[in-house]
Design an enzyme around this catalytic site. Structure first.
Site, PDB file in Angstrom:
ATOM      1  N   ARG A  35       0.743 -13.557 -37.369  1.00 31.27           N
ATOM      2  CA  ARG A  35       0.502 -14.538 -38.438  1.00 31.27           C
ATOM      3  C   ARG A  35      -0.891 -15.156 -38.356  1.00 31.27           C
ATOM      4  NH1 ARG A  35       6.420 -17.452 -38.597  1.00 31.27           N
ATOM      5  NH2 ARG A  35       7.268 -16.080 -40.194  1.00 31.27           N
ATOM      6  N   LYS A 211      24.594  -9.756 -41.587  1.00 26.08           N
ATOM      7  CA  LYS A 211      25.597 -10.410 -42.430  1.00 26.08           C
ATOM      8  C   LYS A 211      25.448 -10.126 -43.916  1.00 26.08           C
ATOM      9  CE  LYS A 211      26.731 -14.735 -40.482  1.00 26.08           C
ATOM     10  NZ  LYS A 211      26.207 -16.106 -40.461  1.00 26.08           N
ATOM     11  N   GLY A 367      12.144 -10.501 -41.008  1.00 20.58           N
ATOM     12  CA  GLY A 367      11.821 -10.496 -39.584  1.00 20.58           C
ATOM     13  C   GLY A 367      12.160  -9.220 -38.850  1.00 20.58           C
ATOM     14  N   GLY A 390      11.875 -15.352 -44.605  1.00 21.47           N
ATOM     15  CA  GLY A 390      12.711 -16.151 -45.505  1.00 21.47           C
ATOM     16  C   GLY A 390      12.127 -16.229 -46.911  1.00 21.47           C
TER      17      GLY A 390
END
Ligand code: AMP
Length: 409
Positions: A35, A211, A367, A390
């Site tokens: 980053r 999930k 990620g 996100g």
């Protein structure tokens, strides 16, 4: 909105929101500086124009004000090294870019140091989240920050989905000509827009991870756009069970079985092909030294769990991926952190790379899929690797990201 690459920063102070939320080990060494590196071209452009740079970022999730563990002071040395490659001593040399640090992002010291900053110099402000006003999107706090610079540059795609003081609210204190996306943010937004609004067909979305509940909104939005959706990873077993398969003790969200069926039905109506893994690598425990075998994904014996896609699934997924012209990949195909269960994710990464070589546009976001392409050394073989997990997910869920809207609006 102004265009960053056309803006002349000579004699100006650029207040740049960056995402320096990097992982640190117990001795405060940066374990992944992706980053930080990603935003260096933005910083350099301002410095090369003859401007100065004030950097603001968050680090971690401090709960109770200033905490040494979350101080951005731990990043100063590495920032200096990135800006002065080859010069590892943060002494002040003629050719060095000087890097100052203010131990509070607002207040007297920050104001004075920002004021004294000369062209070619950089000031890193202390962690924004040491003030609860940052996450609350407090206007007065945003206004105080805005006073530090002449122009506002948002280069923090990773926090673009947050309506925080420094990512969104601050923009209202700058005229349209003095607020803009940085180079990184611009690339992120352009790549995401290309996939979501301008995808050449066939468009294949590869969705994996643990999930279903985390990925429902993205799948629903992709049903409007993609030609094929590949579903792998732990989430596939909820779909397989919903269709009547036996999944042993594989990961499953029993409260999402109906949702899974609804998704499969809607895909049929919309002519979107959903590809579930036909076979799996199954294990007798969730461990690196588990016993394994290959098994149809809908006939997994009791006490066994699917931890990776199997060879048949890998072959079918490969065929879909290599015929695609646009590819979006979010989430691994299995527990790729363990060697025994990495083959499926590795093969998918290779297929995405091969398809890209053949002219497809591929965007890897989120990620764990980013970690996967890095692990398999394929990051430079795909078209774009997003730095924002996100934020990228929310973008593909069809949400308006406050950090983007604040600059565009
Ligand atoms: P996510 O953050 O939802 O993208 O999930 C990523 C995580 O899912 C990784 O840590 C994987 O190890 C895990 N994962 C992938 N496939 C499986 C699986 N079949 N069973 C359990 N966990 C899985």
């Amino acid at each position: 909105m102004s265009k960053f690459s056309d803006y002349d920063f000579k004699g100006k102070k650029a207040l740049i929101r960056v995402d320096f939320n990097v992982p640190l080990d117990a001795d405060f060494n940066i374990t992944d500086d992706t980053r930080m590196k990603a935003t260096i071209p933005t910083i350099k452009k301002v410095l090369n124009d003859g401007g100065s740079v004030i950097l603001m970022s968050h680090l971690g999730r401090p709960k109770d004000g200033p905490t040494d563990k979350y101080s951005l002071k731990h990043l100063v040395k590495h920032l200096f090294e990135l800006l002065n490659p080859g010069n590892t001593t943060p002494a002040i040399g003629e050719a060095s870019t000087r890097v100052f640090f203010a131990n509070n992002c607002v207040g007297e010291q920050a104001g004075m140091t920002a004021n004294m900053l000369r062209p070619g110099e950089v000031l890193l402000l202390e962690n924004l989240r040491f003030h609860k006003e940052e996450e609350a999107g407090d206007e007065a706090f945003a206004e105080k920050l805005s006073k530090l610079g002449d122009a506002y540059v948002n280069d923090a795609f990773g926090t673009a989905h947050r309506a925080h003081a420094s990512t969104a609210v601050i923009a209202k204190f700058f005229s349209p000509g003095n607020k803009m996306f940085g180079l990184l943010m611009n690339d992120e937004v352009k790549s995401a827009e290309k996939v979501l609004h301008n995808a050449e067909k066939p468009f294949c979305a590869i969705i994996g991870g643990a999930k279903v509940s985390d990925k429902i909104l993205i799948i629903e939005n992709l049903l409007q756009r993609a030609t094929d959706i590949i579903i792998g990873g732990g989430m596939a077993y909820t779909f397989i069970k919903a269709r009547g398969g036996k999944i042993g003790s594989s990961l499953c969200e029993d409260d999402r079985l109906q949702t899974a069926l609804d998704i499969l039905e809607r895909a049929k109506q919309k002519n979107v092909s959903i590809h579930l893994p036909e076979d799996s690598v199954i294990a007798d425990k969730f461990a690196a030294d588990a016993n394994t075998q290959i098994c149809p994904s809908d006939a997994i014996p009791d006490g066994w769990m699917g931890l990776d896609i199997g060879p048949k699934a890998t072959g079918i997924f490969n065929e879909v991926i290599v015929k695609s012209k646009t590819i979006l990949w979010n989430g691994p195909m299995g527990v790729f952190e363990m060697e025994k269960f990495q083959a499926g994710t590795k093969a998918v990464a290779q297929s995405v790379a091969a398809s890209t070589t053949n002219g497809a546009f591929s965007l890897v976001g989120g990620g764990d899929s980013v970690a996967a392409v890095n692990k398999f050394n394929l990051a430079d073989k795909v078209s774009y690797v997003s730095t924002g997990g996100g934020a990228m997910l929310e973008y593909f869920e069809g949400k308006v990201l406050p950090g983007i809207a604040a600059i565009n609006g």
